[in-house]
Design a protein around this motif. Structure first.
Motif, PDB file in Angstrom:
ATOM      1  N   GLN A  40      17.633   2.381  86.305  1.00 54.17           N
ATOM      2  CA  GLN A  40      17.061   2.966  85.094  1.00 54.17           C
ATOM      3  C   GLN A  40      15.591   3.329  85.303  1.00 54.17           C
ATOM      4  O   GLN A  40      14.896   2.718  86.100  1.00 54.17           O
ATOM      5  CB  GLN A  40      17.191   1.977  83.929  1.00 54.17           C
ATOM      6  N   PRO A  41      15.094   4.315  84.538  1.00 59.87           N
ATOM      7  CA  PRO A  41      13.738   4.816  84.780  1.00 59.87           C
ATOM      8  C   PRO A  41      12.672   4.287  83.838  1.00 59.87           C
ATOM      9  O   PRO A  41      12.888   3.357  83.082  1.00 59.87           O
ATOM     10  CB  PRO A  41      13.913   6.304  84.555  1.00 59.87           C
ATOM     11  N   SER A  42      11.536   5.000  83.876  1.00 63.68           N
ATOM     12  CA  SER A  42      10.395   4.626  83.042  1.00 63.68           C
ATOM     13  C   SER A  42      10.644   4.981  81.592  1.00 63.68           C
ATOM     14  O   SER A  42      11.508   5.761  81.260  1.00 63.68           O
ATOM     15  CB  SER A  42       9.148   5.368  83.529  1.00 63.68           C
ATOM     16  N   THR A  43       9.847   4.405  80.697  1.00 68.91           N
ATOM     17  CA  THR A  43      10.054   4.619  79.270  1.00 68.91           C
ATOM     18  C   THR A  43       8.756   4.900  78.549  1.00 68.91           C
ATOM     19  O   THR A  43       7.673   4.828  79.126  1.00 68.91           O
ATOM     20  CB  THR A  43      10.728   3.382  78.640  1.00 68.91           C
ATOM     21  N   ALA A  44       8.854   5.187  77.285  1.00 69.58           N
ATOM     22  CA  ALA A  44       7.704   5.319  76.397  1.00 69.58           C
ATOM     23  C   ALA A  44       8.087   4.696  75.075  1.00 69.58           C
ATOM     24  O   ALA A  44       9.226   4.807  74.646  1.00 69.58           O
ATOM     25  CB  ALA A  44       7.332   6.776  76.214  1.00 69.58           C
ATOM     26  N   PHE A  45       7.141   4.022  74.465  1.00 65.40           N
ATOM     27  CA  PHE A  45       7.441   3.323  73.223  1.00 65.40           C
ATOM     28  C   PHE A  45       7.304   4.228  72.011  1.00 65.40           C
ATOM     29  O   PHE A  45       6.423   5.074  71.948  1.00 65.40           O
ATOM     30  CB  PHE A  45       6.496   2.135  73.045  1.00 65.40           C
ATOM     31  N   PHE A  46       8.191   4.022  71.031  1.00 62.92           N
ATOM     32  CA  PHE A  46       8.047   4.589  69.695  1.00 62.92           C
ATOM     33  C   PHE A  46       7.814   3.426  68.752  1.00 62.92           C
ATOM     34  O   PHE A  46       8.439   2.383  68.893  1.00 62.92           O
ATOM     35  CB  PHE A  46       9.321   5.316  69.258  1.00 62.92           C
ATOM     36  N   MET A  47       6.918   3.638  67.813  1.00 60.67           N
ATOM     37  CA  MET A  47       6.797   2.698  66.707  1.00 60.67           C
ATOM     38  C   MET A  47       7.447   3.392  65.509  1.00 60.67           C
ATOM     39  O   MET A  47       6.813   4.184  64.820  1.00 60.67           O
ATOM     40  CB  MET A  47       5.332   2.361  66.419  1.00 60.67           C
ATOM     41  N   PRO A  48       8.749   3.165  65.290  1.00 60.12           N
ATOM     42  CA  PRO A  48       9.462   3.978  64.304  1.00 60.12           C
ATOM     43  C   PRO A  48       9.074   3.654  62.869  1.00 60.12           C
ATOM     44  O   PRO A  48       8.905   2.504  62.493  1.00 60.12           O
ATOM     45  CB  PRO A  48      10.926   3.638  64.570  1.00 60.12           C
ATOM     46  N   VAL A  49       8.931   4.684  62.086  1.00 62.90           N
ATOM     47  CA  VAL A  49       8.725   4.556  60.650  1.00 62.90           C
ATOM     48  C   VAL A  49       9.806   5.399  59.988  1.00 62.90           C
ATOM     49  O   VAL A  49       9.804   6.622  60.109  1.00 62.90           O
ATOM     50  CB  VAL A  49       7.325   5.038  60.219  1.00 62.90           C
ATOM     51  N   ASP A  50      10.749   4.767  59.343  1.00 64.68           N
ATOM     52  CA  ASP A  50      11.887   5.481  58.762  1.00 64.68           C
ATOM     53  C   ASP A  50      11.479   6.083  57.427  1.00 64.68           C
ATOM     54  O   ASP A  50      11.430   5.400  56.409  1.00 64.68           O
ATOM     55  CB  ASP A  50      13.056   4.510  58.585  1.00 64.68           C
ATOM     56  N   VAL A  51      11.138   7.373  57.448  1.00 63.05           N
ATOM     57  CA  VAL A  51      10.694   8.077  56.251  1.00 63.05           C
ATOM     58  C   VAL A  51      11.648   9.240  56.004  1.00 63.05           C
ATOM     59  O   VAL A  51      11.532  10.282  56.640  1.00 63.05           O
ATOM     60  CB  VAL A  51       9.252   8.597  56.399  1.00 63.05           C
ATOM     61  N   PRO A  52      12.618   9.088  55.105  1.00 59.28           N
ATOM     62  CA  PRO A  52      13.525  10.206  54.821  1.00 59.28           C
ATOM     63  C   PRO A  52      12.751  11.399  54.277  1.00 59.28           C
ATOM     64  O   PRO A  52      11.747  11.264  53.594  1.00 59.28           O
ATOM     65  CB  PRO A  52      14.469   9.623  53.763  1.00 59.28           C
ATOM     66  N   LEU A  53      13.259  12.573  54.614  1.00 57.31           N
ATOM     67  CA  LEU A  53      12.631  13.805  54.167  1.00 57.31           C
ATOM     68  C   LEU A  53      13.707  14.733  53.637  1.00 57.31           C
ATOM     69  O   LEU A  53      14.723  14.958  54.286  1.00 57.31           O
ATOM     70  CB  LEU A  53      11.888  14.469  55.332  1.00 57.31           C
ATOM     71  N   VAL A  54      13.495  15.274  52.443  1.00 57.87           N
ATOM     72  CA  VAL A  54      14.411  16.249  51.853  1.00 57.87           C
ATOM     73  C   VAL A  54      13.790  17.627  51.999  1.00 57.87           C
ATOM     74  O   VAL A  54      12.674  17.870  51.527  1.00 57.87           O
ATOM     75  CB  VAL A  54      14.676  15.935  50.366  1.00 57.87           C
ATOM     76  N   ASN A  55      14.498  18.518  52.680  1.00 57.08           N
ATOM     77  CA  ASN A  55      14.048  19.904  52.839  1.00 57.08           C
ATOM     78  C   ASN A  55      14.861  20.811  51.916  1.00 57.08           C
ATOM     79  O   ASN A  55      16.091  20.720  51.888  1.00 57.08           O
ATOM     80  CB  ASN A  55      14.222  20.370  54.278  1.00 57.08           C
ATOM     81  N   VAL A  56      14.170  21.677  51.183  1.00 58.53           N
ATOM     82  CA  VAL A  56      14.828  22.620  50.278  1.00 58.53           C
ATOM     83  C   VAL A  56      14.385  24.019  50.652  1.00 58.53           C
ATOM     84  O   VAL A  56      13.200  24.343  50.569  1.00 58.53           O
ATOM     85  CB  VAL A  56      14.474  22.336  48.802  1.00 58.53           C
ATOM     86  N   GLU A  57      15.358  24.850  51.101  1.00 60.49           N
ATOM     87  CA  GLU A  57      15.046  26.245  51.404  1.00 60.49           C
ATOM     88  C   GLU A  57      15.153  27.053  50.114  1.00 60.49           C
ATOM     89  O   GLU A  57      16.125  26.940  49.371  1.00 60.49           O
ATOM     90  CB  GLU A  57      15.999  26.808  52.454  1.00 60.49           C
ATOM     91  N   VAL A  58      14.149  27.888  49.851  1.00 55.12           N
ATOM     92  CA  VAL A  58      14.048  28.619  48.594  1.00 55.12           C
ATOM     93  C   VAL A  58      13.923  30.107  48.885  1.00 55.12           C
ATOM     94  O   VAL A  58      13.103  30.526  49.711  1.00 55.12           O
ATOM     95  CB  VAL A  58      12.826  28.139  47.775  1.00 55.12           C
ATOM     96  N   VAL A  59      14.750  30.908  48.219  1.00 56.77           N
ATOM     97  CA  VAL A  59      14.645  32.369  48.291  1.00 56.77           C
ATOM     98  C   VAL A  59      14.044  32.854  46.977  1.00 56.77           C
ATOM     99  O   VAL A  59      14.567  32.556  45.901  1.00 56.77           O
ATOM    100  CB  VAL A  59      16.025  33.018  48.517  1.00 56.77           C
ATOM    101  N   VAL A  60      12.942  33.592  47.056  1.00 56.12           N
ATOM    102  CA  VAL A  60      12.250  34.103  45.870  1.00 56.12           C
ATOM    103  C   VAL A  60      12.243  35.626  45.939  1.00 56.12           C
ATOM    104  O   VAL A  60      11.756  36.211  46.913  1.00 56.12           O
ATOM    105  CB  VAL A  60      10.811  33.570  45.786  1.00 56.12           C
ATOM    106  N   THR A  61      12.801  36.254  44.914  1.00 49.48           N
ATOM    107  CA  THR A  61      12.897  37.714  44.884  1.00 49.48           C
ATOM    108  C   THR A  61      12.379  38.258  43.558  1.00 49.48           C
ATOM    109  O   THR A  61      12.259  37.525  42.566  1.00 49.48           O
ATOM    110  CB  THR A  61      14.348  38.179  45.089  1.00 49.48           C
ATOM    111  N   ASP A  62      12.119  39.586  43.533  1.00 49.52           N
ATOM    112  CA  ASP A  62      11.769  40.242  42.274  1.00 49.52           C
ATOM    113  C   ASP A  62      13.051  40.687  41.582  1.00 49.52           C
ATOM    114  O   ASP A  62      14.160  40.370  42.017  1.00 49.52           O
ATOM    115  CB  ASP A  62      10.822  41.417  42.516  1.00 49.52           C
ATOM    116  N   LYS A  63      12.922  41.432  40.487  1.00 47.94           N
ATOM    117  CA  LYS A  63      14.087  41.825  39.706  1.00 47.94           C
ATOM    118  C   LYS A  63      15.033  42.731  40.487  1.00 47.94           C
ATOM    119  O   LYS A  63      16.220  42.794  40.198  1.00 47.94           O
ATOM    120  CB  LYS A  63      13.623  42.528  38.424  1.00 47.94           C
ATOM    121  N   GLU A  64      14.509  43.440  41.482  1.00 44.66           N
ATOM    122  CA  GLU A  64      15.340  44.329  42.299  1.00 44.66           C
ATOM    123  C   GLU A  64      15.938  43.609  43.507  1.00 44.66           C
ATOM    124  O   GLU A  64      16.609  44.224  44.335  1.00 44.66           O
ATOM    125  CB  GLU A  64      14.527  45.537  42.780  1.00 44.66           C
ATOM    126  N   GLY A  65      15.679  42.311  43.626  1.00 45.16           N
ATOM    127  CA  GLY A  65      16.231  41.552  44.725  1.00 45.16           C
ATOM    128  C   GLY A  65      15.415  41.589  45.998  1.00 45.16           C
ATOM    129  O   GLY A  65      15.867  41.128  47.048  1.00 45.16           O
TER     130      GLY A  65
END
Length: 604
Positions: A40-65
């Protein structure tokens, strides 16, 4: 630095610590045991912080689309279950917004990394009108022949009672177009013809009886009944003029039950596909062509009430109540909640505006019934398609001469959106939460997914493994590698196919223990054959332990696991997912192998 993926962030801290480990572990999928030893090889440490994230994609249009550019996070308000939440991540995909006039960044908050969009063309042939299907698929072919926005990968799926992946996700549409042409040339049966035929029978019954009564009255003008009067025509049932020997209700119920069964089958298949897409990272969109109906049979019950009002009153026929027993609205809502939780938007193709005429006796009063051109349950279909698109932030497209223009608008939308990210108030509670996004711009129209539910980690791993096996999509931040080794024929049949899994230990998280450092990984695996059949998903947790006195003796090596599988002769796809249970990083890879030959598998 801050690392963000679809659902969480983690803080990482690199350390120059090298180590070596001797791993002798076996992953068995119920068939055979195999062992292998790899340094097995070398490693790197993570100090994990479990922070859930909610992503919302938004489409914004004018009256003509048309998309509205120039918006920043200050123009948006996001609410979860009616309570405002703080937008912590903002991203505008419009190219013109990446470098605003005067220079500088669009926003001072961190931007969500730009992700690919996975667009699935889904053809549901279980309940589709054959004439509409031909025209719509021709439009879709023209749409797919044109350049799509950057970072868009497309695939083709067909459901005809079974789910078929005709073309995996790819940024090259050549194979997809060939598969689409094959589907276009397939003949399909339109179940709606049976409903149209029954409607015409009911309509004809009333028309014929009215004509016969009129002819009878012309020859017998005296009033019915009474002394010296003429008797009532014995073959008719006043006041409907319905033949006494024909009751249409059982036939209506039979057709409604059949359509309900087909609709449930379509929903089940779509739910299965949405589950596969769960394992696909980032944004997903489904361009859906089909004939789903929320209330099968309702139009026929309404026609029965209008054509035979007296009989309907005597028998207590209420169209809404009759159709309720076949209603699939709740099942569809459940599916859409699931799709929203996976960041999937539905773009649906509707019959409304396609020149299909919705017929009931109300519309034919005063008209020659013989000139009526057709019948369709178009309103129940409209409800289903509108629910699918509106609740997930997509659009309902009208199947008419403007479909090409509408598809071009979809292409534009796929590359022009805003992404808003926030930390949920109640992470991991397993409940469905409603999302509302408001935009501070007069006249603007906004579309987005309307809710989400966090999925259990094990379910997410299963779905991403299935996605690799069925859709050919593999997200691999850990850099795992798969390699099939020499195959061995088995006396009981089939071949033993060893699969070597290599994991760079430098990307795993090692936690210090008393005399060693330890990592823990979860391994998920599934096999798909050339017929699209899937094995069960197998999973198991494996520890990795490295003695402290060996930490400095290894450089850039890998952990290795061998999975021994007994498979039938022929092409197979083997998909593997790995989860580092300390860092919460997940990776998936797959390998295609032809069993029964000496050919090595091709990894993906």
């Amino acid at each position: 630095m801050i690392y963000c993926n679809d659902s969480r962030c983690a803080v990482s801290r690199r350390q120059a610590v090298a180590f070596v480990a001797l791993v002798s572990t076996v992953l068995t999928i119920g068939w055979v045991t195999a062992e292998d030893q790899v340094d097995q090889p070398s490693t790197a440490f993570f100090m994990p912080v479990d922070v859930p994230l909610v992503n919302v994609e938004v489409v914004v249009t004018d009256k003509e689309g048309r998309p509205i550019p120039g918006l920043t996070e200050a123009d948006f308000e996001v609410l979860e279950d009616g309570e405002q939440v703080e937008v912590s991540h903002f991203f505008a995909s419009l190219p013109s917004l990446e470098q605003p006039e005067g220079g500088g960044a669009v926003s001072t908050v961190p931007a969500v990394p730009h992700q690919e969009l996975y667009l699935a063309l889904y053809i549901d042939d279980l309940d589709t009108d054959a004439r509409r299907r031909t025209a719509v698929l021709a439009h879709l072919r023209e749409f797919l022949e044109q350049p799509l926005p950057p970072n868009v990968k497309t695939m083709l799926v067909q459901f005809d009672g079974e789910l078929h992946v005709a073309s995996d996700f790819s940024d090259n549409n050549s194979r997809l177009l060939v598969a689409l042409d094959e589907i276009r040339n397939m003949s399909v049966i339109s179940p709606a013809r049976e409903e149209q035929a029954l409607f015409r029978q009911m309509q004809s019954a009333t028309t014929d009886q009215r004509d016969q009564i009129r002819e009878w009255l012309d020859t017998k003008p005296q009033p019915f009944g009474g002394e010296g009067g003429n008797p009532r025509p014995p073959q008719f049932n006043e006041p409907d003029n319905q033949p006494l020997d024909h009751d249409f209700l059982p036939e209506i119920h039979a057709l409604a039950r059949n359509k309900y069964t087909r609709s449930r089958a379509s929903l089940d298949a779509l739910e299965q596909f949405v589950g596969y897409l769960h394992g696909v990272p980032g944004r997903k969109a489904v361009l859906w062509v089909g004939g789903l109906d929320t209330r099968p049979g309702e139009d026929l019950f309404l026609a029965y009430q209008e054509l035979f009002p007296g009989t309907a009153r005597r028998e207590g026929v209420n169209p809404m109540m009759e159709a309720t027993q076949y209603d699939i609205t709740l099942e569809l809502e459940k599916l859409l909640h699931f799709a929203n939780s996976q960041r999937i938007s539905f773009y649906t193709v509707s019959s409304l505006g396609a020149g299909v005429e919705r017929i009931s006796s109300t519309e034919t009063r005063g008209r020659d019934a013989s000139r009526v051109s057709g019948f369709t349950d178009i309103w129940g279909e409209e409800d289903a398609l509108d629910m699918m698109s509106e609740s997930t932030g997509g659009r309902t497209l009208a199947d008419n001469r403007n479909l090409d223009r509408q598809l071009n608008q979809v292409s534009t939308e796929l590359g022009t959106y805003y992404s808003l990210g926030y930390t949920p108030p109640s992470p991991g509670d397993g409940k469905y939460h409603k999302i509302t996004v408001n935009v501070r711009r007069d006249g603007a129209k906004i579309r987005h997914r309307q809710g989400y539910r966090h999925t259990a980690e094990r379910d997410r791993m299963i779905d991403r493994t299935l996605a690799a096996a069925t859709l050919g999509v593999a997200d691999n931040p850990l850099g795992i590698a798969l390699e099939t080794q020499s195959q061995e024929p088995r006396s009981e049949g089939g071949f033993l196919v060893p699969v070597m899994i290599r994991i760079p230990i430098g990307d795993l998280v090692l936690m210090p223990e008393a005399d060693h450092h330890a990592a823990q990984i979860s391994v998920f695996s599934v096999v798909r054959d050339e017929e699209g059949r899937l094995s069960d998903v197998h999973d198991r947790v494996y520890p990795i332990e490295i003695a402290n006195d060996r930490l400095l003796s290894a450089v850039a090596q890998q952990a290795g696991f061998v999975l021994g599988m007994v498979l039938r002769k022929g092409p197979h796809r083997i998909a593997i997912s790995i989860r580092d249970n300390n860092s919460m990083l997940e990776s998936t890879a797959y390998v295609d192998v032809v069993v029964g030959t000496d050919r090595e598998g091709q990894a993906g």
